[in-house]
Design an enzyme around this catalytic site. Structure first.
Site, PDB file in Angstrom:
ATOM      1  CE  LYS A 143       7.193  -2.870   4.201  1.00 59.23           C
ATOM      2  NZ  LYS A 143       7.518  -3.447   5.513  1.00 59.23           N
TER       3      LYS A 143
ATOM      4  CD  GLN B  18       8.788  -1.071   8.191  1.00 56.96           C
ATOM      5  OE1 GLN B  18       7.872  -1.520   7.530  1.00 56.96           O
ATOM      6  NE2 GLN B  18      10.039  -1.135   7.784  1.00 56.96           N
TER       7      GLN B  18
ATOM      8  CG  ASP C 197       8.386  -8.696   6.786  1.00 57.01           C
ATOM      9  OD1 ASP C 197       8.237  -8.486   5.569  1.00 57.01           O
ATOM     10  OD2 ASP C 197       8.514  -7.784   7.623  1.00 57.01           O
TER      11      ASP C 197
END
Length: 181
Positions: A7, A51, A74
């Site tokens: 990422k 995360q 997200d």
């Protein structure tokens, strides 16, 4: 860690400044919520990803909903999920869902009026993918690793999307030659 590193590398490749904030093992719910609040108020920060997974003793949903929905890249805050549910275009959708739709568009695979089976029901992939497909006028069947007679559901789909996170769940008898997988 490898996933996180990828990422970071991708973010840097597209010109983003990526900051990884790794917390100590004994951080608390309050510690993480305060960190998110500070990042929310930082005008130079445009996106936040917490995360997963996080420690089980923390309230994942409360933490996600501390993220400013405009910075929730997200697409997991209640606000962004509601926007998705209502087929509003001004929210974020999870990256894997966006990737699936991008692949279908790139290969010019229409979903309008198609029977689509999604194998997977996670909040990050299966459920948002199902909602986007429904918003695109597909008829969607949702299955998972516990679905009885799974092959009956998968083999008859025009499009099969597998996001169950269970290795080797789909075998050759679950698919047919004419479908998009």
């Amino acid at each position: 860690n490898t996933y996180i590193r990828q990422k970071i590398l991708f973010g840097e490749k597209i010109g983003a400044v990526v900051q990884l904030k790794k917390l100590e093992e004994d951080f608390s719910q309050v510690d993480l919520e305060v960190l998110i609040a500070n990042i929310n108020s930082d005008k130079s920060t445009h996106g936040i990803i917490v995360q997963m997974p996080i420690p089980k003793d923390l309230d994942k949903n409360a933490i996600i909903d501390k993220i400013n929905p405009e910075k929730d890249v997200d697409g997991l805050t209640a606000t962004n999920l509601k926007l998705l549910l209502e087929n509003k275009k001004d929210g974020y959708i999870p990256a894997t869902t966006k990737g699936i739709i991008s692949l279908l568009n790139f290969y010019q695979i229409p979903v309008h009026g198609k029977n689509v089976t999604v194998v997977g029901r996670s909040t990050l992939v299966g459920k948002p993918t199902t909602m986007v497909l429904m918003n695109l006028d597909a008829t969607v069947t949702v299955c998972h690793s516990k679905t009885k007679r799974l092959a009956d559901k998968t083999k008859n789909a025009d499009i099969l999307i597998v996001a169950a996170g269970k290795q080797n769940l789909i075998k050759d008898f679950h698919v047919n030659e004419k479908q998009t997988v």
